[in-house]
Design a protein around this motif. Structure first.
Motif, short mmCIF file in Angstrom:
data_model
loop_
_atom_site.label_atom_id
_atom_site.label_comp_id
_atom_site.label_asym_id
_atom_site.label_seq_id
_atom_site.Cartn_x
_atom_site.Cartn_y
_atom_site.Cartn_z
N HIS A 91 0.80 -1.22 0.00
CA HIS A 91 0.00 0.00 0.00
C HIS A 91 0.84 1.28 0.00
CE1 HIS A 91 -3.29 -2.68 0.74
NE2 HIS A 91 -2.80 -3.07 1.90
N THR A 92 2.05 1.22 0.54
CA THR A 92 2.84 2.44 0.74
C THR A 92 4.14 2.48 -0.07
OG1 THR A 92 3.92 1.47 2.69
CG2 THR A 92 1.91 2.76 3.06
N TYR A 93 4.41 1.44 -0.83
CA TYR A 93 5.66 1.37 -1.57
C TYR A 93 5.76 2.51 -2.61
CZ TYR A 93 9.42 -0.39 -4.54
OH TYR A 93 10.59 -0.51 -5.26
N GLU A 94 6.94 3.10 -2.71
CA GLU A 94 7.19 4.16 -3.70
C GLU A 94 8.06 3.60 -4.82
OE1 GLU A 94 8.75 7.67 -1.89
OE2 GLU A 94 7.09 7.88 -0.48
N TYR A 95 7.53 3.68 -6.04
CA TYR A 95 8.24 3.11 -7.19
C TYR A 95 9.52 3.89 -7.48
CZ TYR A 95 3.63 1.06 -7.88
OH TYR A 95 2.44 0.41 -7.70
N LYS A 96 10.54 3.14 -7.91
CA LYS A 96 11.81 3.73 -8.32
C LYS A 96 11.87 3.77 -9.85
CE LYS A 96 14.37 0.69 -6.12
NZ LYS A 96 13.39 -0.14 -5.39
N ALA A 97 12.83 4.53 -10.36
CA ALA A 97 13.00 4.61 -11.81
C ALA A 97 13.29 3.24 -12.40
CB ALA A 97 14.13 5.58 -12.14
N SER A 98 14.04 2.41 -11.67
CA SER A 98 14.36 1.07 -12.15
C SER A 98 13.12 0.18 -12.24
CB SER A 98 15.40 0.42 -11.23
OG SER A 98 14.93 0.36 -9.89
N ASP A 99 12.15 0.43 -11.35
CA ASP A 99 10.88 -0.32 -11.40
C ASP A 99 10.13 0.00 -12.69
OD1 ASP A 99 11.35 -1.36 -8.84
OD2 ASP A 99 10.34 0.33 -7.88
N LEU A 100 10.05 1.28 -12.99
CA LEU A 100 9.33 1.72 -14.19
C LEU A 100 10.02 1.21 -15.45
CD1 LEU A 100 8.50 5.38 -13.13
CD2 LEU A 100 7.11 3.33 -12.85
N LYS A 101 11.33 1.17 -15.41
CA LYS A 101 12.09 0.65 -16.56
C LYS A 101 11.74 -0.82 -16.81
CE LYS A 101 16.81 0.15 -18.32
NZ LYS A 101 18.26 0.31 -18.01
N LYS A 102 11.64 -1.60 -15.74
CA LYS A 102 11.27 -3.01 -15.88
C LYS A 102 9.88 -3.15 -16.51
CE LYS A 102 13.85 -4.80 -11.90
NZ LYS A 102 13.73 -5.27 -10.50
N VAL A 103 8.95 -2.34 -16.03
CA VAL A 103 7.57 -2.40 -16.53
C VAL A 103 7.52 -2.10 -18.02
CG1 VAL A 103 5.28 -1.35 -16.41
CG2 VAL A 103 6.51 -1.87 -14.30
N TYR A 104 8.15 -0.99 -18.42
CA TYR A 104 8.02 -0.53 -19.81
C TYR A 104 8.85 -1.35 -20.79
CZ TYR A 104 5.59 3.37 -17.67
OH TYR A 104 4.70 4.13 -16.94
N GLN A 105 9.82 -2.12 -20.28
CA GLN A 105 10.60 -2.98 -21.16
C GLN A 105 10.04 -4.41 -21.22
OE1 GLN A 105 14.69 -2.69 -19.80
NE2 GLN A 105 15.05 -0.80 -20.96
N SER A 106 8.95 -4.65 -20.52
CA SER A 106 8.39 -5.99 -20.44
C SER A 106 7.47 -6.30 -21.62
CB SER A 106 7.60 -6.16 -19.15
OG SER A 106 8.46 -6.13 -18.03
N ASP A 107 7.39 -7.57 -21.94
CA ASP A 107 6.42 -8.03 -22.94
C ASP A 107 5.03 -8.16 -22.32
OD1 ASP A 107 8.23 -8.69 -25.30
OD2 ASP A 107 9.18 -9.82 -23.68
N ILE A 108 5.00 -8.48 -21.01
CA ILE A 108 3.75 -8.60 -20.27
C ILE A 108 3.94 -7.97 -18.89
CG2 ILE A 108 1.96 -10.16 -19.38
CD1 ILE A 108 3.07 -12.33 -21.28
N PHE A 109 2.97 -7.18 -18.47
CA PHE A 109 2.97 -6.61 -17.12
C PHE A 109 1.68 -7.00 -16.42
CE2 PHE A 109 1.86 -2.81 -14.38
CZ PHE A 109 2.72 -3.15 -13.34
N LEU A 110 1.80 -7.70 -15.28
CA LEU A 110 0.64 -8.11 -14.51
C LEU A 110 0.51 -7.25 -13.26
CD1 LEU A 110 1.93 -11.02 -15.75
CD2 LEU A 110 -0.10 -11.88 -14.60
N TYR A 111 -0.69 -6.73 -13.03
CA TYR A 111 -0.94 -5.96 -11.81
C TYR A 111 -2.31 -6.35 -11.26
CZ TYR A 111 -3.87 -2.96 -14.81
OH TYR A 111 -4.83 -2.50 -15.67
N ILE A 112 -2.50 -6.14 -9.98
CA ILE A 112 -3.73 -6.58 -9.31
C ILE A 112 -4.91 -5.69 -9.68
CG2 ILE A 112 -4.82 -7.08 -7.08
CD1 ILE A 112 -2.46 -8.92 -7.79
N GLY A 113 -4.70 -4.37 -9.58
CA GLY A 113 -5.78 -3.42 -9.87
C GLY A 113 -6.44 -2.87 -8.63
#
Length: 287
Positions: A52-74
């Motif tokens: 609930h409180t985690y703050e995303y880092k730039a490296s997290d966003l890089k992983k997401v945008y370079q992925s073929d599939i991104f799964l999230y709960i919603g």
């Protein structure tokens, strides 16, 4: 020269790997059961952190945008809409929208229903703690994989069947073990376990925390202490990601209950190991 070029192209092709990223480790562990070595699988929220409180880092966003599939709960993940709005729909899997996923939308406790409405959450996010949901997630990943990597369809299908069998076995193991308990009343520090308790036949009796990081009132603590004594509760269950020892110790000192730590995210465990660990810990705490 032609032979060298073919070998070079072949090495590039075989070194290519599908990349899949998830928000939470538990979902990544489910994905790994299907992909095995055929994909690189990452998660962006560390399993020892609060979802609930985690703050995303730039490296997290890089992983997401370079992925073929991104799964999230919603639900529950901070600022997730700001991440996915820049990601093509074809690369997204919103887990809560997968057909057949069982969502808990009605909470046992009034305080948490109000908290849910305040945060605009329509369901409880920890859906992976119902192993039946894990099978549904795995099948959705399989269907997406065979579209982007049809060459390995048989491998993914074999892995899916193997995982489904392991999940069926752990559900049977859990139900058989929990059914041996005379007292199935379950109390936790944080309201993290409704999927787990429902699947394995436990009664979610109470929680200490009144919401995400909300401290319990003196009135709530007194009510909880009386509830523990009346129902002969031996243990309260907690998770290190959502825990304040101040209030847990207060309840413990007044009632002599044990504080037992469960693991909702699978720190140093795969998915099946995580579910078994929690089953065994709950059984030990309530027997």
């Amino acid at each position: 020269m032609r032979k060298i070029l073919i070998l070079l192209l072949l090495s590039i092709y075989t070194s290519f790997a599908i990349t899949i990223t998830t928000t939470v480790k538990s979902v990544a562990d489910i994905v790994k059961e299907i992909t095995k070595e055929k994909a690189k699988v990452y998660y962006i929220i560390p399993p020892n952190a609060s979802i609930h409180t985690y703050e995303y880092k730039a490296s997290d966003l890089k992983k997401v945008y370079q992925s073929d599939i991104f799964l999230y709960i919603g639900s529950g993940e901070p600022n997730i809409n700001n991440i996915i709005k820049l990601l093509p729909k074809g690369k997204q899997i919103k887990v809560s929208d997968i057909k057949g996923i069982k969502l808990i939308k009605e909470f046992e406790f009034k305080e948490h229903t109000e908290e849910q409405k305040h945060h605009h959450e329509t369901f409880h996010p920890a859906l992976w703690l119902d192993p039946e949901n894990a099978k549904i997630i795995a099948k959705a990943v399989y269907k997406r994989l065979i579209k982007i990597d049809p060459r390995n369809k048989r491998i993914y299908e074999k892995n899916l069947k193997s995982f489904e069998k392991k999940v069926d076995e752990i559900i049977k193991y859990g139900k058989d073990k929990i059914n041996k308990l005379k007292n199935k009343n379950f109390i936790s520090y944080h309201y993290a376990w409704p999927y787990f308790t429902k699947r394995f036949g436990l009664k979610y009796l109470a929680v200490i925390e009144l919401g995400h990081g909300r401290e319990p009132t003196p009135k709530h603590i007194i009510k909880l202490i009386n509830l523990i004594k009346t129902n002969h509760i031996k243990s309260i269950f907690a998770a290190k990601q959502f825990y304040n020892p101040k209030y847990a110790d207060l309840v413990k000192n007044a009632t002599k209950v044990n504080i037992i730590f469960l693991d909702p995210f699978g720190i140093n465990k795969n998915y099946i190991q995580m579910i078994k660990f929690n089953i065994d810990k709950v059984y030990e705490g309530l027997k």
